[in-house]
Every structure is written in C-alpha cells, then in structure tokens.
Write an enzyme that holds these catalytic residues in place. Structure first.
Site, mmCIF file in Angstrom:
data_model
loop_
_atom_site.group_PDB
_atom_site.id
_atom_site.type_symbol
_atom_site.label_atom_id
_atom_site.label_comp_id
_atom_site.label_asym_id
_atom_site.label_seq_id
_atom_site.Cartn_x
_atom_site.Cartn_y
_atom_site.Cartn_z
ATOM 1 N N LEU A 201 0.900 -0.997 -0.022
ATOM 2 C CA LEU A 201 0.007 0.064 0.005
ATOM 3 C C LEU A 201 0.750 1.138 -0.104
ATOM 4 O O LEU A 201 1.814 1.013 0.718
ATOM 5 C CB LEU A 201 -1.004 -0.028 1.260
ATOM 6 C CG LEU A 201 -2.199 -0.631 1.140
ATOM 7 C CD1 LEU A 201 -2.944 -0.568 2.764
ATOM 8 C CD2 LEU A 201 -3.111 -0.181 0.185
ATOM 9 N N ASP A 202 0.537 2.247 -0.765
ATOM 10 C CA ASP A 202 1.336 3.610 -0.671
ATOM 11 C C ASP A 202 1.386 4.153 0.788
ATOM 12 O O ASP A 202 0.539 3.958 1.571
ATOM 13 C CB ASP A 202 0.799 4.759 -1.688
ATOM 14 C CG ASP A 202 0.667 3.976 -3.173
ATOM 15 O OD1 ASP A 202 1.572 3.422 -3.541
ATOM 16 O OD2 ASP A 202 -0.200 4.560 -4.053
ATOM 17 N N PRO A 203 2.338 4.973 1.066
ATOM 18 C CA PRO A 203 2.599 5.435 2.204
ATOM 19 C C PRO A 203 1.350 6.282 2.635
ATOM 20 O O PRO A 203 1.006 6.373 3.907
ATOM 21 C CB PRO A 203 3.738 6.453 2.144
ATOM 22 C CG PRO A 203 4.677 5.682 1.306
ATOM 23 C CD PRO A 203 3.680 5.127 0.066
#
Length: 324
Positions: free
Chosen positions: A50-52
């Site tokens: 998951l993206d930050p």
C-alpha cells in the site's frame, strides 16, 4: 555519555495471518516490521504494498503463512478513494510535488464524470505511476525517479471490476473501486482527470478488503501496542488468523493418514477431484498441509508444503535480531 541501547528483540517461531489496518504516512514494509517486532515473529511478509498515503487492510503473513503470501498478492481488492480535480502531481497523489494546476470545467456534471470513468472499467491497459515499486533493471521505478532520471513507466493489462462515483464536494470526488491485482488507483484517477481536461490526483486512499477477507476484522498498530502492554503476548496472538483462513477460495483435497504421509515425502498420488493448478491439501485433522496441483489424470503433485507436513521437521531455533 553513551545513549542507552534498546533491548534486542528475541524472535520466536510464529505462524498466522494478521489483518493490519495500516496507518497513513509509513510504507508497507515499515508497517510490517513494526508489527513483526510487536509479535516477535521470526519471519514475516506482506501481501502487496500500500502506498505510504494509503490506509486500510494490509494482510501480514508470519512464519509458514509467508508461503501463501504470493497467492494473496494476486487477489481481488476494493478501495475507497478521494480524488481532487484540477491539480496533477509527480506521484499522482497528495504526497507528490505539484506539476500543473488547471481549472475544473464549469458545469461539470455527473454524466461527464461517468463518461471519463467508463473506459477505465473492465480489462484495460494501464500505465503505472513513475513513482511506483515496479522494477526496471532490478531497481524500483521510484528510486530512479528520485534521481531525476527520465522514466518510461510500463503499460500493463489490469482488470477493474467496479469504478463508481459515490459523492462530490466541489473538486473532491469520492470513488469506490474493486479491481484485480496490479491495478494502481493513482493511475485510474490520473487518467480520469486527463479525460476531464483538468487533471486529478489521489488525496485519500483506503483499502477495504482483499479476497478472501471480504469483511476483515482489522487491528491498528496502536491497538496492538495497547494489547501487548495491557494483556500481554497471548492477547496479541489471539489476533492472528490461522493460515487456512487465507486458503478458503482454493480447491481442496482431503487426505487420510497414508495420503498425508505420501504428500510429506513429496510423492505423487492419485486423487478423486477435478484438475487444479493450485489446490490445498488437507490432512485428516483438517489442517492444511501444503499447496499442490492436480493434473487431468487426477495426479496430485506437491508444490509447497508447510513444515508440519514434512517428516521430522526438527526444532525451530529462536532468532535474535541484532539491529532491533
């Protein structure tokens, strides 16, 4: 005066799946390492980054469950996203640098938005974001992008099963997405914005579910820390799902004691079931023994077995992480 050193984490063998509610602002690997240290799990892996910026479901696999992480990586997923029209960024989300600002078309209607979304549904070809974990030449694209290199991001075939406008608030659009593995929500929002002529980026992103965890009971890192501090490690362990929980959507083969023994020795055996590229072999006690394939002749072939299915696996050594 030297700084006091934190005590080293003494890791332990631990098997299971944690449905983590990832917080915003950290990478998936950072979230994994924090959870792994909380549980003192000797081995861990996540099931797709998951993206930050993103929050939500990040299944973590500990111990023998890491052997099925690749299966979960390819699973369908669902997201809620907030897109902001009028601004594009180099990362296609709010964490990036603004590249361009354009006015949102006056009188933009729901029908206009629907027209921009329609070509993004179904089996589509999608260009990945330049700032992504995809690798070229063995290096993530984001590493090359941070050095200022000119990058041609790859175009890949992905599947979008649902893409719907849920609500509008000025330039902010709330979207719901259900998609297959490898789909970038940032790319969907970017392409929608370009179709509308004003650009767009992702401001918020939350992953709701990953098959087979359609109604997940998720735990935040803060909740896990509180459990460990208040109730101890046994309370933490109660948050884990058995690895079988991640295998329910795959064909199953149930073996008796003799069949389980043959499987553990890597032997091919005849079974009564339809062909399957990936099947789960279960022992007489109902415990998953490993992954296997079944060919057109009904031959069961072991592919990847769990440690308890092997003959005399031997003791597992406690590990110490010197860098903890």
């Amino acid at each position: 005066m030297s700084k006091p050193q934190r005590p080293r984490t003494v890791f332990r063998p631990l098997d299971g799946i944690l449905l983590l509610d990832k917080p915003t602002g950290i990478s998936s690997n950072q979230a994994l390492q924090q959870a792994r240290h909380l549980f003192r799990a000797a081995k861990g892996g996540h099931t797709g980054s998951l993206d930050p910026l993103a929050t939500g479901l990040l299944p973590l696999c500990f111990g023998e469950a890491t052997k099925i992480a690749g299966l979960l990586l390819g699973a369908r997923k669902a997201y809620d996203a907030v897109a902001v029209l009028g601004t594009t960024t180099d990362t296609d989300d709010a964490d990036g640098e603004v590249l361009r600002e354009r006015p949102v078309p006056q009188g933009l209607s729901d029908a206009d938005i629907e027209a921009s979304l329609a070509p993004l549904r179904g089996a589509i070809r999608q260009r990945a974001p330049v700032y992504s974990a995809l690798k070229q030449g063995g290096e993530p694209l984001y590493a090359r992008a941070r050095r200022g290199e000119v990058i041609e991001a790859p175009v890949r075939e992905v599947r979008v099963d649902a893409l719907a406008l849920v609500a509008r608030d000025g330039p902010r659009l709330s979207l719901h997405v259900e998609c297959g593995s490898g789909t970038y929500i940032r790319s969907l929002v970017r392409d929608m914005g370009e179709a509308l002529g004003c650009g767009a980026h992702v401001a918020e992103l939350r992953r709701l579910w990953v098959e087979p965890f359609r109604q997940p009971r998720m735990y935040t890192l803060d909740a896990l820390r509180s459990l460990r501090g208040g109730q101890g490690e046994a309370a933490l362990d109660a948050c884990l799902l058995p690895l079988e929980a991640g295998l329910g959507d795959f064909p199953s083969v149930h073996l008796d004691h003799e069949g389980a023994g043959r499987l553990g020795h890597g032997q091919v055996q005849q079974v009564d079931r339809e062909p399957a590229e990936t099947a789960v072999a279960y022992g007489p006690d109902g415990r998953a023994l490993g992954l296997a394939s079944v060919d057109a002749q009904g031959q069961l072939r072991p592919r990847r077995l769990f440690s308890w299915a092997l003959p005399d696996p031997g003791p597992s050594a406690t590990q110490i992480d010197p860098g903890a």
